[in-house]
Design a protein around this motif. Structure first.
Motif, PDB file in Angstrom:
ATOM      1  N   ASN A   1       0.608  -1.247   0.081  1.00 32.47           N
ATOM      2  CA  ASN A   1       0.073   0.092   0.022  1.00 32.47           C
ATOM      3  C   ASN A   1       0.863   1.291  -0.186  1.00 32.47           C
ATOM      4  O   ASN A   1       0.452   2.342  -0.482  1.00 32.47           O
ATOM      5  N   PHE A   2       1.948   1.430   0.576  1.00 36.49           N
ATOM      6  CA  PHE A   2       2.893   2.310   0.814  1.00 36.49           C
ATOM      7  C   PHE A   2       3.652   2.506  -0.251  1.00 36.49           C
ATOM      8  O   PHE A   2       3.983   3.720  -0.899  1.00 36.49           O
ATOM      9  N   LEU A   3       4.251   1.439  -0.869  1.00 41.53           N
ATOM     10  CA  LEU A   3       5.314   1.493  -1.973  1.00 41.53           C
ATOM     11  C   LEU A   3       4.495   1.276  -3.546  1.00 41.53           C
ATOM     12  O   LEU A   3       5.378   1.997  -4.347  1.00 41.53           O
ATOM     13  N   ASN A   4       3.566   0.683  -3.594  1.00 41.51           N
ATOM     14  CA  ASN A   4       3.176   0.462  -4.838  1.00 41.51           C
ATOM     15  C   ASN A   4       3.845  -0.019  -5.805  1.00 41.51           C
ATOM     16  O   ASN A   4       4.011   0.441  -6.796  1.00 41.51           O
ATOM     17  N   PRO A   5       4.574  -1.280  -5.491  1.00 42.06           N
ATOM     18  CA  PRO A   5       5.364  -1.842  -6.456  1.00 42.06           C
ATOM     19  C   PRO A   5       4.549  -2.338  -7.668  1.00 42.06           C
ATOM     20  O   PRO A   5       3.365  -2.660  -7.580  1.00 42.06           O
ATOM     21  N   SER A   6       5.311  -2.815  -8.591  1.00 35.99           N
ATOM     22  CA  SER A   6       4.830  -3.632  -9.794  1.00 35.99           C
ATOM     23  C   SER A   6       4.679  -5.138  -9.738  1.00 35.99           C
ATOM     24  O   SER A   6       3.730  -5.707 -10.269  1.00 35.99           O
ATOM     25  N   ALA A   7       5.425  -5.322  -8.798  1.00 40.12           N
ATOM     26  CA  ALA A   7       5.509  -7.115  -8.414  1.00 40.12           C
ATOM     27  C   ALA A   7       5.807  -7.114  -6.884  1.00 40.12           C
ATOM     28  O   ALA A   7       6.825  -6.456  -6.473  1.00 40.12           O
ATOM     29  N   VAL A   8       5.448  -8.150  -6.419  1.00 38.00           N
ATOM     30  CA  VAL A   8       5.793  -8.765  -5.332  1.00 38.00           C
ATOM     31  C   VAL A   8       6.233 -10.267  -5.708  1.00 38.00           C
ATOM     32  O   VAL A   8       5.552 -11.016  -6.129  1.00 38.00           O
ATOM     33  N   LEU A   9       7.712 -10.611  -5.621  1.00 32.81           N
ATOM     34  CA  LEU A   9       8.327 -11.625  -6.173  1.00 32.81           C
ATOM     35  C   LEU A   9       8.919 -12.759  -4.775  1.00 32.81           C
ATOM     36  O   LEU A   9       9.373 -12.032  -4.106  1.00 32.81           O
ATOM     37  N   ILE A  10       8.351 -13.764  -4.986  1.00 26.79           N
ATOM     38  CA  ILE A  10       8.622 -14.885  -3.598  1.00 26.79           C
ATOM     39  C   ILE A  10       9.742 -15.853  -4.089  1.00 26.79           C
ATOM     40  O   ILE A  10       9.326 -16.488  -4.980  1.00 26.79           O
ATOM     41  N   GLY A  11      10.772 -15.597  -3.760  1.00 28.01           N
ATOM     42  CA  GLY A  11      11.757 -16.672  -3.935  1.00 28.01           C
ATOM     43  C   GLY A  11      12.054 -17.544  -2.719  1.00 28.01           C
ATOM     44  O   GLY A  11      11.397 -17.599  -1.767  1.00 28.01           O
TER      45      GLY A  11
END
Ligand SMILES: [Zn+2]
Length: 399
Positions: A328-338
């Motif tokens: 909500n704060f950063l508004n990234p384009s992706a959350v990627l889980i490694g």
């Protein structure tokens, strides 16, 4: 390379201000050659304001380090044709090492080569920095022996603890007792005679993921979910370091209903105590299901063993809940889980649904929440990029 005993000097915080790359003239000169601003000793002299003999020494050192070479001759300016200086010889290589609790993975990449030569050695970080870093140095020597004539431009080491991107210093690494205040990159740099940058393993993996995706996602949150939990934030293609160099480490974010499991940091209620592979193993153990490793948890979960699946889902929800405010704060384009847990669809799905549940539609309509694609070499790929950036622009990383 010289091979003095490692860890012989006291590498504690007292001399933390000493830069990894000690000669500013070298780095200035290399940068000018790399960006095309200078291609001769004369141009370097004019732009750096240094004497001819100093510039000669600088050029000699850069040639010795395999960072530049002399080729043909430059444009004639009426007098003697200057020898042209060109960055990066064909036999230049970068060394990387990803340190885990019980093993280290080493890699060597040569200029223009896509393939990294990788090897793995057993170590025990509990033995402390001296023996562990000596194993890494010797392992690098072995890799170099497989590529005779290779000149190392720079190296990078990934560590399973909080590393200041500013000083390269480890700060209270819970899984590395005895390493607090040490600067492994500095120690290895002294031994190898080339710049060695140290970075947190999750941050290195994030950068590797960014490289593996060919920079298609510019702003992303990366989480390494394996035995522990780590994270990183990449904004506009660059790792965000934060004020003291440890941005993105979500390991110890407080989770309201985490229970009373003590965290390695000494507190209770940290994300890692509920959302990591170790947490899932504990939960299964309490139900009488013994697992030998996080890999065994993955095996159980992907075959839909009920207790494993529900534990994995719960962990994924906790992770998603912790990530939601960041999304909500950063508004990234992706959350990627490694990390190894990313191989469990139910885990990634639980992260995704928790984030969707508590984020504005505006923030999630174009948000990708998915498993990382870089695979087990993510950190080595990222570390190679860091080593290349370090050789090219050591200025930024050596302050
Ligand atoms: Zn903690």
């Amino acid at each position: 390379m010289d091979t003095p005993p490692l860890g012989a000097e006291d590498d504690r915080a007292g001399n933390a201000a000493a830069p990894v790359v000690r000669n500013d003239s070298d780095t200035h000169a290399l940068r000018l050659i790399l960006d095309g601003s200078a291609s001769s000793r004369g141009e370097l002299r004019r732009q750096l304001g240094l004497s001819a003999s100093t510039v000669s020494s600088v050029v000699r050192r850069l040639i010795d380090r395999g960072l530049i070479e002399e080729v043909g001759s430059g444009d004639s300016t009426g007098g003697r044709r200057p020898v042209r200086l060109q960055a990066l010889r064909g036999d230049t290589a970068w060394l990387v090492a990803e340190l885990g609790g019980e093993h280290v993975r080493l890699g060597l990449t040569r200029v223009g080569g896509d393939q990294m030569t990788i090897s793995e050695l057993a170590v025990d970080v509990l033995d402390g920095p001296g023996p562990t870093l000596e194993t890494i140095r010797a392992g690098w020597e072995s890799l170099l022996a497989e590529h005779p004539g290779t000149a190392v431009a720079a190296a990078a080491i990934g560590l399973p603890g909080p590393v200041s991107a500013v000083t390269g210093e480890l700060t209270a690494p819970a899984r590395m007792p005895g390493w607090h205040g040490t600067r492994p990159g500095h120690v290895l740099s002294e031994a190898l005679g080339v710049p060695v940058v140290a970075e947190n393993d999750a941050r290195a993996a994030a950068l590797g993921e960014y490289v593996a995706r060919a920079s298609e996602v510019q702003t992303l949150i990366y989480v390494k979910a394996g035995s522990g939990i780590g994270g990183a934030y990449i904004q506009d293609g660059a790792l965000v370091h934060g004020g003291s160099g440890v941005a993105g480490d979500i390991t110890h974010v407080p989770v309201p209903d985490a229970g009373d499991q003590a965290c390695a940091c000494g507190r209770i209620g940290c994300l890692e105590t509920v959302a990591s592979g170790a947490a899932i193993r504990r939960e299964l153990q309490a139900k009488g299901i013994e697992t030998s490793s996080v890999g065994a948890v993955v095996d159980l979960a992907v075959t839909f063993e009920p207790a494993a699946t529900s534990a994995v889902r719960r962990s994924g929800r906790h992770l998603g809940d912790a990530l939601s405010p960041l999304v909500n704060f950063l508004n990234p384009s992706a959350v990627l889980i490694g990390g190894s847990l990313s191989g469990i669809d139910a885990f990634v799905a639980a992260v995704r649904s928790a984030i969707y549940d508590s984020s504005l539609a505006m923030n999630t309509q174009d948000l990708r929440i998915e498993a990382a694609i870089a695979g087990p070499d993510a950190a080595l790929i990222g570390l190679t990029r860091l080593a290349q950036q370090t050789a090219a622009l050591p200025q930024e990383r050596s302050a």
